[in-house]
Design a protein around this motif. Structure first.
Motif, PDB file in Angstrom:
ATOM      1  N   ALA A 190      -4.871   4.326  -6.690  1.00  0.00           N
ATOM      2  CA  ALA A 190      -5.354   4.766  -5.381  1.00  0.00           C
ATOM      3  C   ALA A 190      -6.319   3.743  -4.791  1.00  0.00           C
ATOM      4  CB  ALA A 190      -6.033   6.128  -5.508  1.00  0.00           C
ATOM      5  N   LEU A 191      -7.169   3.162  -5.636  1.00  0.00           N
ATOM      6  CA  LEU A 191      -8.100   2.135  -5.162  1.00  0.00           C
ATOM      7  C   LEU A 191      -7.337   0.910  -4.665  1.00  0.00           C
ATOM      8  CD1 LEU A 191     -10.976   1.018  -4.845  1.00  0.00           C
ATOM      9  CD2 LEU A 191     -10.852   0.250  -7.225  1.00  0.00           C
ATOM     10  N   ILE A 192      -6.330   0.481  -5.418  1.00  0.00           N
ATOM     11  CA  ILE A 192      -5.525  -0.673  -5.008  1.00  0.00           C
ATOM     12  C   ILE A 192      -4.841  -0.396  -3.675  1.00  0.00           C
ATOM     13  CG2 ILE A 192      -3.475  -2.033  -5.590  1.00  0.00           C
ATOM     14  CD1 ILE A 192      -4.241  -1.632  -8.554  1.00  0.00           C
ATOM     15  N   SER A 193      -4.240   0.780  -3.543  1.00  0.00           N
ATOM     16  CA  SER A 193      -3.543   1.137  -2.308  1.00  0.00           C
ATOM     17  C   SER A 193      -4.497   1.158  -1.123  1.00  0.00           C
ATOM     18  CB  SER A 193      -2.874   2.506  -2.475  1.00  0.00           C
ATOM     19  OG  SER A 193      -2.204   2.894  -1.293  1.00  0.00           O
TER      20      SER A 193
ATOM     21  N   SER B 238       0.833  -1.199   0.000  1.00  0.00           N
ATOM     22  CA  SER B 238       0.000   0.000   0.000  1.00  0.00           C
ATOM     23  C   SER B 238       0.869   1.250   0.000  1.00  0.00           C
ATOM     24  CB  SER B 238      -0.920   0.002   1.223  1.00  0.00           C
ATOM     25  OG  SER B 238      -1.684   1.194   1.286  1.00  0.00           O
ATOM     26  N   PHE B 239       1.917   1.240   0.816  1.00  0.00           N
ATOM     27  CA  PHE B 239       2.855   2.366   0.844  1.00  0.00           C
ATOM     28  C   PHE B 239       3.574   2.517  -0.491  1.00  0.00           C
ATOM     29  CE2 PHE B 239       4.044   3.676   5.432  1.00  0.00           C
ATOM     30  CZ  PHE B 239       2.708   3.872   5.720  1.00  0.00           C
ATOM     31  N   ALA B 240       3.971   1.399  -1.110  1.00  0.00           N
ATOM     32  CA  ALA B 240       4.695   1.459  -2.381  1.00  0.00           C
ATOM     33  C   ALA B 240       3.834   2.062  -3.483  1.00  0.00           C
ATOM     34  CB  ALA B 240       5.162   0.062  -2.782  1.00  0.00           C
TER      35      ALA B 240
ATOM     36  N   THR C 250      10.334   5.611   4.104  1.00  0.00           N
ATOM     37  CA  THR C 250      10.990   5.927   2.830  1.00  0.00           C
ATOM     38  C   THR C 250       9.973   6.057   1.704  1.00  0.00           C
ATOM     39  OG1 THR C 250      12.995   4.771   3.532  1.00  0.00           O
ATOM     40  CG2 THR C 250      12.725   5.148   1.168  1.00  0.00           C
ATOM     41  N   TRP C 251       8.946   5.216   1.726  1.00  0.00           N
ATOM     42  CA  TRP C 251       7.901   5.310   0.697  1.00  0.00           C
ATOM     43  C   TRP C 251       7.193   6.658   0.766  1.00  0.00           C
ATOM     44  CZ3 TRP C 251       8.613   1.667  -2.680  1.00  0.00           C
ATOM     45  CH2 TRP C 251       9.061   0.408  -2.289  1.00  0.00           C
ATOM     46  N   LEU C 252       6.998   7.164   1.978  1.00  0.00           N
ATOM     47  CA  LEU C 252       6.346   8.466   2.125  1.00  0.00           C
ATOM     48  C   LEU C 252       7.267   9.587   1.655  1.00  0.00           C
ATOM     49  CD1 LEU C 252       4.661   7.962   5.622  1.00  0.00           C
ATOM     50  CD2 LEU C 252       3.711   7.536   3.352  1.00  0.00           C
ATOM     51  N   TYR C 253       8.574   9.445   1.925  1.00  0.00           N
ATOM     52  CA  TYR C 253       9.531  10.422   1.398  1.00  0.00           C
ATOM     53  C   TYR C 253       9.457  10.462  -0.130  1.00  0.00           C
ATOM     54  CZ  TYR C 253      11.893  10.717   5.964  1.00  0.00           C
ATOM     55  OH  TYR C 253      12.199  10.924   7.288  1.00  0.00           O
TER      56      TYR C 253
END
Length: 710
Positions: free
Chosen positions: A319-322, A283-285, A412-415
């Motif tokens: 976005a739906l997948i995440s 989800s983050f990726a 890191t994914w959020l960065y």
């Protein structure tokens, strides 16, 4: 709240939480697990601390110590504990690990991982020197340490195996997340590069007619299904299918189990925990990937021929997948907590409710993003979209910070997501700075349409317009196709053949005179801003009246000094955004269907191909409009900019698309024809359907759609 205040709020909210508030302690690491971050290094030493019971007493401290508590640091002063750990490390690491590395690990991890913690009372070498031989007594839960003890070999082996498997699975989480992000980002570039291959036109027509242009099912693509969402075209569906499949597959593979130990009590608990973590990481990726597809300035815009509408459609699917992955992550973790009978305690922790906030924010974006809301209340949709997106990022940030601080690298994914967003916004700011603040002069054409003229601006393609004088929502912008102009002496010749149809009446149609055009462009309202005797660049756009900011714009019509606007230009010569294809010898003919103000989207394209000398073929324009006033207003641009083009204009009546195509394509033997459409969604869908049908019947045609649907 202006966008700058929203950004300031985000910066404040993203401050690192205080250590005393975090649920676990950890040192800051950089990267991802397996890619810059090692969880247990050396693992032979880490397993020694993990295998010790969670509750032990140490002679001389008088305390019962829980190894998840900060008070665990008092073990650093317990000599029997230090001697026991030192012997375990010596026994299992042997000479395979350098002494210096063991000393460094000892200093950093005995007994905890708190930044700035006190050094152990004894170094590894000193503690080991106090143990002359393997201790005969083994450690027991709740026992009081009075001397060095050993750990059962079976317990150590189980713990070592669990840590080994756990780190391998966590590395797979990172690897699979990178696969999703990297392939999702670069696959469109490779797919788009197919257009440069020397594929025979007949074969390409078949591919387009069966696999690319038609909707996945039915006849609708641009017209929303049940006023909710868009049915993707087949090529869009193929890529969306790839994203769905790779997320499902990578959520289900790469797991291992180990014998029960201190990490996981049962294999089923272990697998459930692994799957929950995997879904959270994936989800983050997907977060940086979905922002990558939504940007106006990304590699996808610069290196593919995918339209803005296509990129936004895929953005919504990612976005739906995440969101689904984040929701499943939450559900599975809830199952684990209930399994542990630890719900009351865990649900009070900060990481728990920040995770809930993030998932709820992500989930709420969808009901507020259905097509009907975006079209009718775009301004409300935009501010809610920004607010909920920021809340989702903030919630995710705190969820990780309170749970793992910076130890696992999940942030890191959020960065990455914030870096992609920041890059896009930075390029937007540079584009805006190109022209600065300009004056726009609004003219009311009729009850349906407005005309906006902006002098001293030279650009082509399309642009986003910010109108700060009409709204406090300074971040809000709207895309429009623009008509570039040069105000100078009138042209001497007009070679277009033009016909206008009004109902059943057909009459010769002449473009408006240059004098009429000059009166519009150089009216007394603009005398302060341009000198009609000097060549001046300007741009014109036509806008269909709508609710929201467009209604406010209409109230500013005919103001003497105009209104201030900020322009964010995009030149379709270099940026795809639905850019139309070049005219080639394989496709020398062009038939263009336009509805209403859609004429502005194709006028620069028609101007270019009508003056090309290297390719000879027919160019025909079919323009349907409900407004005679709109046609009259644009007529001068048509007359002065288009040559060698046959035009048919229908007022108040749509063309029979199928009949027109049958008449136009029936006489073509072997020559390719490009069918261009720019207009209402229903017109675009009708043209798409018939072009695909003609292609399947063997006629050499290709479709080019120009749209700004979102």
């Amino acid at each position: 709240m202006p966008i700058f205040q929203l950004l300031a709020t985000l910066v404040v909210l993203l401050q690192v939480p205080k250590r005393s508030e975090a649920q676990i302690e950890g040192r800051q690491n950089h990267g991802l697990i397996g890619y810059g971050i090692s969880m247990y290094d050396p693992m032979c030493a880490s397993a020694c601390t993990s295998v010790f019971p969670q509750t032990i007493n140490c002679m001389g401290t008088g305390d019962s110590v829980d190894d998840e508590s900060p008070s665990n640091q008092i073990l650093a002063t317990c000599e029997p504990y230090l001697e026991s750990i030192a012997w375990c490390i010596h026994e299992h690491c042997g000479d395979g690990v350098e002494q210096e590395k063991l000393e460094s690990w000892w200093l950093s991890n005995i007994p905890g991982q708190v930044p700035g913690q006190k050094a152990p009372k004894l170094t590894y070498k000193e503690a080991l020197s106090l143990v002359s031989k393997k201790p005969t007594e083994t450690i027991k839960n709740g026992a009081t340490l009075t001397q060095a003890v050993s750990v059962p070999e079976s317990s150590y082996a189980n713990e070592y195996e669990q840590e080994k498997v756990y780190e391998k699975v966590e590395t797979n989480h990172s690897k699979y997340g990178l696969i999703i992000f990297i392939t999702g980002a670069i696959a469109p570039i490779f797919i788009s590069s197919i257009r440069f291959l020397p594929i025979p036109s007949r074969l390409m027509v078949g591919i387009n007619s069966y696999l690319i242009d038609p909707p996945l099912f039915g006849k609708r693509h641009a017209v929303p299904l049940f006023n909710t969402g868009l049915v993707p075209t087949r090529d869009q569906a193929i890529f969306i299918g790839y994203l769905l499949i790779i997320n499902i597959v990578l959520s289900a593979v790469g797991y291992q189990t180990a014998k029960p130990g201190t990490l996981y009590p049962t294999p089923s608990y272990q697998i459930t925990s692994y799957i929950s973590n995997r879904l959270g990481v994936l989800s983050f990726a997907n977060l940086p990937l979905l922002i990558f597809f939504s940007g106006r300035n990304t590699l996808l815009v610069w290196m593919t021929d995918w339209s803005r509408s296509t990129l936004l459609l895929i953005h919504r699917w990612i976005a739906l997948i995440s969101t689904i992955e984040a929701s499943l992550h939450s559900v599975l973790y809830l199952v684990l907590v209930i399994w542990e009978t630890d719900y009351d305690a865990k649900s009070q922790l900060a990481f728990w409710y920040w995770g809930i906030i993030a998932v709820v924010a992500m989930s709420l974006i969808f009901p507020f993003s259905v097509v009907k809301i975006r079209q009718i209340q775009y301004e409300a949709f935009l501010i809610l979209h920004i607010f909920l997106a920021i809340l989702a990022i903030v919630g995710s940030w705190y969820h990780i910070k309170y749970r793992y601080v910076d130890e696992r690298g999940y942030e890191t994914w959020l960065y990455m997501a914030m870096a992609i967003w920041g890059f896009d916004r930075g390029i937007r700011a540079l584009r805006i700075s190109r022209f600065g603040m300009k004056r726009a002069f609004v003219t009311e054409i009729d009850s349906r349409y407005l005309r906006v003229d902006i002098p001293h601006v030279k650009c082509q393609g399309h642009a986003y317009f910010h109108i700060p004088s009409l709204t406090w929502r300074s971040w809000e912008s709207h895309p429009f196709s623009i008509i570039p102009q040069v105000i100078e002496d009138p042209p001497t010749t007009i070679n277009s053949t033009t016909v206008i149809e009004s109902g059943n009446r057909v009459e010769n149609f002449r473009p408006a005179s240059w004098e009429k055009k000059s009166n519009i462009i150089s009216s007394s309202r603009m005398d302060h801003w341009i000198n009609s005797k000097v060549e001046t660049s300007a741009l014109t756009l036509y806008i269909k009246r709508r609710q929201g900011i467009i209604a406010l714009l209409a109230s500013k019509a005919n103001l003497m000094n105009g209104i201030p606007v900020v322009i964010e230009p995009y030149n379709e010569r270099f940026f795809s955004f639905g850019g139309l294809p070049e005219r080639t010898t394989e496709y020398p003919n062009t038939i263009c269907f336009v509805g209403g103000v859609g004429i502005t989207g194709v006028l620069p394209f028609l101007t270019k191909i009508s003056t090309a000398d290297d390719v000879h073929g027919k160019v025909k324009l079919y323009w349907a409009s409900r407004s005679q006033a709109l046609v009259d207003s644009i007529a001068d641009q048509l007359g002065s900019q288009l040559t060698n083009i046959e035009m048919s204009v229908s007022i108040g009546q749509r063309y029979d698309i199928k009949a027109v195509l049958e008449a136009e394509l029936g006489s073509e033997i072997g020559e390719g024809t490009t069918i261009v459409v720019c207009g209402p969604a229903s017109m675009s869908d009708e043209v798409r359907y018939h072009v695909a049908a003609f292609g399947r019947s063997g006629i050499n045609v290709r479709l080019a759609e120009k749209s700004f649907s979102w």
